[in-house]
Motif scaffolding. Structure first.
Motif, PDB file in Angstrom:
ATOM      1  N   TYR A 214       8.207 -60.461  57.464  1.00 55.21           N
ATOM      2  CA  TYR A 214       9.523 -60.941  57.052  1.00 55.21           C
ATOM      3  C   TYR A 214      10.630 -60.020  57.569  1.00 55.21           C
ATOM      4  O   TYR A 214      10.432 -58.806  57.701  1.00 55.21           O
ATOM      5  CB  TYR A 214       9.610 -61.005  55.519  1.00 55.21           C
ATOM      6  N   GLU A 215      11.779 -60.598  57.829  1.00 58.12           N
ATOM      7  CA  GLU A 215      12.935 -59.813  58.232  1.00 58.12           C
ATOM      8  C   GLU A 215      13.254 -58.777  57.151  1.00 58.12           C
ATOM      9  O   GLU A 215      13.295 -59.100  55.962  1.00 58.12           O
ATOM     10  CB  GLU A 215      14.142 -60.726  58.442  1.00 58.12           C
ATOM     11  N   GLY A 216      13.436 -57.551  57.551  1.00 56.58           N
ATOM     12  CA  GLY A 216      13.689 -56.466  56.607  1.00 56.58           C
ATOM     13  C   GLY A 216      12.437 -55.747  56.182  1.00 56.58           C
ATOM     14  O   GLY A 216      12.515 -54.696  55.540  1.00 56.58           O
ATOM     15  N   GLY A 217      11.278 -56.296  56.524  1.00 58.71           N
ATOM     16  CA  GLY A 217      10.021 -55.676  56.123  1.00 58.71           C
ATOM     17  C   GLY A 217       9.273 -55.004  57.254  1.00 58.71           C
ATOM     18  O   GLY A 217       8.107 -54.627  57.091  1.00 58.71           O
ATOM     19  N   GLU A 218       9.938 -54.837  58.385  1.00 60.27           N
ATOM     20  CA  GLU A 218       9.294 -54.225  59.535  1.00 60.27           C
ATOM     21  C   GLU A 218       8.732 -52.843  59.181  1.00 60.27           C
ATOM     22  O   GLU A 218       9.431 -52.011  58.613  1.00 60.27           O
ATOM     23  CB  GLU A 218      10.293 -54.098  60.692  1.00 60.27           C
ATOM     24  N   GLY A 219       7.479 -52.614  59.523  1.00 55.83           N
ATOM     25  CA  GLY A 219       6.842 -51.333  59.257  1.00 55.83           C
ATOM     26  C   GLY A 219       6.265 -51.198  57.862  1.00 55.83           C
ATOM     27  O   GLY A 219       5.616 -50.183  57.550  1.00 55.83           O
ATOM     28  N   MET A 220       6.467 -52.182  57.019  1.00 48.16           N
ATOM     29  CA  MET A 220       5.924 -52.132  55.656  1.00 48.16           C
ATOM     30  C   MET A 220       4.495 -52.674  55.635  1.00 48.16           C
ATOM     31  O   MET A 220       3.993 -53.211  56.618  1.00 48.16           O
ATOM     32  CB  MET A 220       6.803 -52.941  54.698  1.00 48.16           C
ATOM     33  N   GLY A 221       3.850 -52.550  54.500  1.00 50.61           N
ATOM     34  CA  GLY A 221       2.473 -52.998  54.358  1.00 50.61           C
ATOM     35  C   GLY A 221       2.354 -54.311  53.625  1.00 50.61           C
ATOM     36  O   GLY A 221       3.243 -55.165  53.688  1.00 50.61           O
ATOM     37  N   MET A 222       1.267 -54.435  52.880  1.00 47.45           N
ATOM     38  CA  MET A 222       0.987 -55.670  52.144  1.00 47.45           C
ATOM     39  C   MET A 222       1.116 -55.407  50.649  1.00 47.45           C
ATOM     40  O   MET A 222       0.826 -54.315  50.168  1.00 47.45           O
ATOM     41  CB  MET A 222      -0.426 -56.158  52.472  1.00 47.45           C
ATOM     42  N   THR A 223       1.569 -56.409  49.919  1.00 47.91           N
ATOM     43  CA  THR A 223       1.591 -56.320  48.471  1.00 47.91           C
ATOM     44  C   THR A 223       1.097 -57.633  47.891  1.00 47.91           C
ATOM     45  O   THR A 223       0.852 -58.589  48.626  1.00 47.91           O
ATOM     46  CB  THR A 223       3.004 -55.988  47.949  1.00 47.91           C
ATOM     47  N   ARG A 224       0.954 -57.659  46.601  1.00 45.82           N
ATOM     48  CA  ARG A 224       0.375 -58.824  45.932  1.00 45.82           C
ATOM     49  C   ARG A 224       1.306 -59.252  44.808  1.00 45.82           C
ATOM     50  O   ARG A 224       1.856 -58.430  44.094  1.00 45.82           O
ATOM     51  CB  ARG A 224      -0.995 -58.453  45.376  1.00 45.82           C
ATOM     52  N   HIS A 225       1.481 -60.557  44.650  1.00 42.92           N
ATOM     53  CA  HIS A 225       2.281 -61.092  43.549  1.00 42.92           C
ATOM     54  C   HIS A 225       1.425 -62.118  42.814  1.00 42.92           C
ATOM     55  O   HIS A 225       0.950 -63.088  43.407  1.00 42.92           O
ATOM     56  CB  HIS A 225       3.551 -61.761  44.080  1.00 42.92           C
ATOM     57  N   GLY A 226       1.205 -61.876  41.528  1.00 47.39           N
ATOM     58  CA  GLY A 226       0.366 -62.771  40.744  1.00 47.39           C
ATOM     59  C   GLY A 226       1.148 -63.543  39.705  1.00 47.39           C
ATOM     60  O   GLY A 226       2.245 -63.136  39.294  1.00 47.39           O
ATOM     61  N   VAL A 227       0.600 -64.652  39.294  1.00 52.12           N
ATOM     62  CA  VAL A 227       1.159 -65.459  38.212  1.00 52.12           C
ATOM     63  C   VAL A 227       0.136 -65.473  37.089  1.00 52.12           C
ATOM     64  O   VAL A 227      -1.055 -65.741  37.322  1.00 52.12           O
ATOM     65  CB  VAL A 227       1.461 -66.889  38.688  1.00 52.12           C
ATOM     66  N   MET A 228       0.586 -65.171  35.863  1.00 52.42           N
ATOM     67  CA  MET A 228      -0.341 -65.043  34.744  1.00 52.42           C
ATOM     68  C   MET A 228       0.094 -65.934  33.581  1.00 52.42           C
ATOM     69  O   MET A 228       1.277 -66.218  33.397  1.00 52.42           O
ATOM     70  CB  MET A 228      -0.441 -63.583  34.308  1.00 52.42           C
ATOM     71  N   HIS A 229      -0.899 -66.328  32.806  1.00 50.90           N
ATOM     72  CA  HIS A 229      -0.681 -67.253  31.676  1.00 50.90           C
ATOM     73  C   HIS A 229      -1.422 -66.727  30.450  1.00 50.90           C
ATOM     74  O   HIS A 229      -2.541 -66.226  30.540  1.00 50.90           O
ATOM     75  CB  HIS A 229      -1.209 -68.647  32.046  1.00 50.90           C
ATOM     76  N   ARG A 230      -0.770 -66.858  29.306  1.00 51.21           N
ATOM     77  CA  ARG A 230      -1.371 -66.468  28.020  1.00 51.21           C
ATOM     78  C   ARG A 230      -1.292 -67.658  27.082  1.00 51.21           C
ATOM     79  O   ARG A 230      -0.208 -68.189  26.832  1.00 51.21           O
ATOM     80  CB  ARG A 230      -0.611 -65.283  27.439  1.00 51.21           C
ATOM     81  N   PRO A 231      -2.424 -68.106  26.554  1.00 51.74           N
ATOM     82  CA  PRO A 231      -2.393 -69.254  25.630  1.00 51.74           C
ATOM     83  C   PRO A 231      -1.585 -68.942  24.377  1.00 51.74           C
ATOM     84  O   PRO A 231      -1.389 -67.789  24.018  1.00 51.74           O
ATOM     85  CB  PRO A 231      -3.871 -69.487  25.291  1.00 51.74           C
ATOM     86  N   ALA A 232      -1.144 -69.997  23.732  1.00 50.80           N
ATOM     87  CA  ALA A 232      -0.445 -69.825  22.463  1.00 50.80           C
ATOM     88  C   ALA A 232      -1.374 -69.167  21.447  1.00 50.80           C
ATOM     89  O   ALA A 232      -2.576 -69.448  21.410  1.00 50.80           O
ATOM     90  CB  ALA A 232       0.036 -71.173  21.940  1.00 50.80           C
ATOM     91  N   VAL A 233      -0.826 -68.281  20.646  1.00 52.48           N
ATOM     92  CA  VAL A 233      -1.584 -67.583  19.618  1.00 52.48           C
ATOM     93  C   VAL A 233      -1.186 -68.124  18.255  1.00 52.48           C
ATOM     94  O   VAL A 233       0.019 -68.221  17.953  1.00 52.48           O
ATOM     95  CB  VAL A 233      -1.319 -66.059  19.670  1.00 52.48           C
ATOM     96  N   VAL A 234      -2.153 -68.486  17.457  1.00 55.06           N
ATOM     97  CA  VAL A 234      -1.884 -69.006  16.130  1.00 55.06           C
ATOM     98  C   VAL A 234      -1.635 -67.837  15.175  1.00 55.06           C
ATOM     99  O   VAL A 234      -2.493 -66.964  15.006  1.00 55.06           O
ATOM    100  CB  VAL A 234      -3.058 -69.856  15.608  1.00 55.06           C
ATOM    101  N   VAL A 235      -0.440 -67.770  14.614  1.00 55.60           N
ATOM    102  CA  VAL A 235      -0.085 -66.696  13.672  1.00 55.60           C
ATOM    103  C   VAL A 235      -0.394 -67.173  12.267  1.00 55.60           C
ATOM    104  O   VAL A 235       0.152 -68.178  11.802  1.00 55.60           O
ATOM    105  CB  VAL A 235       1.400 -66.330  13.807  1.00 55.60           C
ATOM    106  N   LYS A 236      -1.245 -66.443  11.572  1.00 55.89           N
ATOM    107  CA  LYS A 236      -1.649 -66.838  10.219  1.00 55.89           C
ATOM    108  C   LYS A 236      -0.747 -66.176   9.184  1.00 55.89           C
ATOM    109  O   LYS A 236      -0.236 -65.103   9.380  1.00 55.89           O
ATOM    110  CB  LYS A 236      -3.102 -66.448   9.970  1.00 55.89           C
TER     111      LYS A 236
END
Length: 236
Positions: A214-236
């Motif tokens: 990508y433009e602006g990333g010359e000479g840089m390495g690799m990174t990772r971007h993840g998407v995460m999900h947490r189910p609804a928690v039942v509060v008692k």
């Protein structure tokens, strides 16, 4: 709420927004992901003003979504961290260009850009679209059309990181998510993924980013971007 370190967690007001934008800029200024995404003018006065304006826009009344901001304040009243959470009450059905979830709900590009406060004057549009639009689509798909919460941002001042402040802000935010009976989604960097896994998030998508392509990333390495999900928690 106060911590043993003299840190109080409080709701933000719009007068805090310029400070939030400035702190965010400091925290991510040297991060390669941020450098590529937001470009050489990412810390300029113009860019910070755009970001601040974006925060204000998220407070405008919407039928489908609300956004709330929280700050971590030290004993001197200085903001040393903050978080932003969106609460989405239903699917989007807007018109115009956008991407679609598996349930057929439309995720409008304009909405995503406003969620992030705008991409800024020197942003790499190609990078932002290939990362943020795709990630938001995965988030919506993971919620299966049901209401959800999204952690937009969580940051701590560099001088106070690794002291439990970020974990505390995350914990308090999730208490509110659970009180509302909502599932939760977020975007995770490699550094944050382990913490999120420990508190119930599971990865639903990830992308390997070759920053040098990508433009602006010359000479840089690799990174990772993840998407995460947490189910609804039942509060008692």
């Amino acid at each position: 709420m106060s911590t043993s370190q003299g840190i109080s967690l409080l709701p933000c007001t719009p007068t805090d927004f310029p400070t939030l934008a400035a702190l965010e800029s400091v925290v991510f200024y040297h991060d390669e992901f941020s450098i590529v995404a937001f470009g050489p003018e990412r810390a300029s006065a113009e860019n910070l003003a755009i970001r601040t304006q974006g925060f204000h826009k998220t407070l405008e009344p919407e039928s489908q979504k609300s956004t709330e901001y929280f700050k971590a304040v030290n004993e001197s009243g200085e903001i040393v961290g903050w978080s932003s959470w969106s609460f989405v009450h239903g699917g989007k059905n807007g018109e115009g260009d956008g991407v679609w979830s598996g349930k057929g709900e439309k995720l409008v590009k304009k909405d995503i850009e406003e969620d992030s406060g705008g991409w800024g004057v020197s942003a790499n549009v190609r990078f932002c679209e290939e990362v943020f639009l795709v990630a938001d689509e995965w988030m919506v798909e993971s919620t299966k059309g049901e209401p959800y919460a999204k952690l937009n941002v969580l940051i701590v001042s560099p001088s106070l990181q690794r002291r439990g402040i970020g974990t505390l802000m995350l914990s308090e935010g999730l208490k509110e998510v659970d009180r509302r009976g909502l599932q939760c989604v977020l975007g995770a960097s490699p550094e944050g993924a382990g913490l999120y896994e420990k508190i119930g998030f599971k990865e639903v998508g990830s992308m390997e980013l070759k920053l040098w392509e990508y433009e602006g990333g010359e000479g840089m390495g690799m990174t990772r971007h993840g998407v995460m999900h947490r189910p609804a928690v039942v509060v008692k």
